[in-house]
Design an enzyme around this catalytic site. Sequence first.
Site, short mmCIF file in Angstrom:
data_model
loop_
_atom_site.label_atom_id
_atom_site.label_comp_id
_atom_site.label_asym_id
_atom_site.label_seq_id
_atom_site.Cartn_x
_atom_site.Cartn_y
_atom_site.Cartn_z
N ARG A 39 25.72 56.38 42.44
CA ARG A 39 27.14 56.16 42.72
C ARG A 39 27.45 54.67 42.80
O ARG A 39 28.54 54.23 42.42
CB ARG A 39 27.52 56.85 44.03
CG ARG A 39 29.02 56.97 44.25
CD ARG A 39 29.32 57.80 45.49
NE ARG A 39 28.72 59.11 45.42
CZ ARG A 39 28.61 59.95 46.46
NH1 ARG A 39 29.07 59.57 47.65
NH2 ARG A 39 28.08 61.13 46.33
N SER A 110 31.98 76.42 40.26
CA SER A 110 31.49 77.31 41.29
C SER A 110 32.28 78.60 41.20
O SER A 110 33.42 78.61 40.72
CB SER A 110 31.70 76.67 42.68
OG SER A 110 31.72 77.65 43.69
N TYR A 139 39.27 72.26 46.58
CA TYR A 139 38.06 72.11 45.74
C TYR A 139 38.14 73.01 44.52
O TYR A 139 37.87 72.59 43.39
CB TYR A 139 36.83 72.46 46.59
CG TYR A 139 35.52 72.42 45.84
CD1 TYR A 139 34.87 71.22 45.64
CD2 TYR A 139 34.94 73.59 45.35
CE1 TYR A 139 33.65 71.17 44.95
CE2 TYR A 139 33.74 73.56 44.66
CZ TYR A 139 33.09 72.35 44.47
OH TYR A 139 31.90 72.32 43.80
N LYS A 143 38.14 72.09 40.41
CA LYS A 143 37.14 72.63 39.50
C LYS A 143 37.78 73.45 38.37
O LYS A 143 37.31 73.44 37.23
CB LYS A 143 36.11 73.46 40.27
CG LYS A 143 35.14 72.60 41.09
CD LYS A 143 34.33 71.70 40.19
CE LYS A 143 33.30 70.87 40.92
NZ LYS A 143 32.55 69.99 40.00
N PRO A 166 28.31 78.73 38.77
CA PRO A 166 27.21 79.38 39.49
C PRO A 166 27.66 80.05 40.78
O PRO A 166 28.64 79.64 41.41
CB PRO A 166 26.26 78.22 39.80
CG PRO A 166 27.13 77.02 39.85
CD PRO A 166 28.24 77.26 38.86
N THR A 167 26.91 81.06 41.17
CA THR A 167 27.11 81.72 42.45
C THR A 167 26.44 80.90 43.56
O THR A 167 26.08 79.74 43.34
CB THR A 167 26.52 83.16 42.38
OG1 THR A 167 26.89 83.85 43.57
CG2 THR A 167 25.01 83.15 42.23
N ASP A 272 33.01 88.34 59.69
CA ASP A 272 32.09 88.68 58.61
C ASP A 272 32.43 87.99 57.29
O ASP A 272 31.56 87.77 56.46
CB ASP A 272 32.13 90.20 58.35
CG ASP A 272 31.03 90.94 59.10
OD1 ASP A 272 30.11 90.27 59.61
OD2 ASP A 272 31.09 92.18 59.16
#
Length: 318
Positions: A39, A110, A139, A143, A166-167, A272
């Site tokens: 960075r 994501s 976010y 994306k 991706p998961t 949950d």
Amino acid sequence: MTHSPNQRIFIAGHRGMVGSALTRQLNDVDEVELVIRDRSELDLTNQAAVHDFFRTESIDSVIFAAAKVGGIHANSTYPADFAYQNAMMAANAIHGAYLAGVPRFLFLGSTCIYPRMAPQPIQESSLLTSPLEETNEAYALAKIMGLKLCEYYRKQYGVIYHSAMPTNLYGPGDNYHPDNSHVIPGLIQRFHQAKESAAESVTVWGTGNPRREFLHVDDLAAALVHLIGIADPPDWVNVGTGEDIRIGDLAQLVAEVVGYQGEIIQDTSKPDGTPLKRTDISRIAETGWQPTVDLTEGLMETYQDFLTAIDAQLLRSI
């Protein structure tokens, strides 16, 4: 995967968990020359710097794994930062790569880009069909913009710019912060501490009934390497295992891997979250990729990485 001799691949975000896994995989490929920047050397939110980098580096392919990431608390406290930084990094890199004639760009997102109430298992076609989860909306929107930019540049200019979603990931190089980590690193850290202190019990939030899908980061790296080797990939694909596990069963499995033998107590007063979240991986499976890392074996490897990081005082904890 076949590449032309000395193909220069830029891995954006090489120090993160995904970028590190990609670096490990591609370091062993003779024909690939990795290009990486810290960075401090390249600020991806700085358009002029990013465009100058692509103009001078003769990059053949980009795998974009850079992101500003955080848990629910960080996302809801700093939504402007998450939206601005992620959107700017994506836009600067995609446009800069295009201007410099980079033919290949693989953008990493994501599965949080999908609607909160997306039908299960989640298919790519669910994108933008209903509202996002509020807690990570900033976010997710950034994306989605990156994914759509790749789709639009491909449509308008004919470049092979595409995306992978991706998961939930786990594996070497994860973040084990007590409050900010994700499920698996959080459980590893808590069960390890309980084992070290001989605690009689560990309390886990919720009923333990929600089901989640987990992908080892090395499987994701293999999927990304596979995808940049395909001549005509889908615009975007889910990357996961297509299988899920009860959180309560996962906690038991992590306890066994760590060697904690005390009682696991479910705090049912705590929320949950979504009952089920699993991806449909048929689109990437049709291209010839399948995950290979067994969950138990992956957890054992991850715990060893955690212990090594403790010994070396290299544990990420922010």
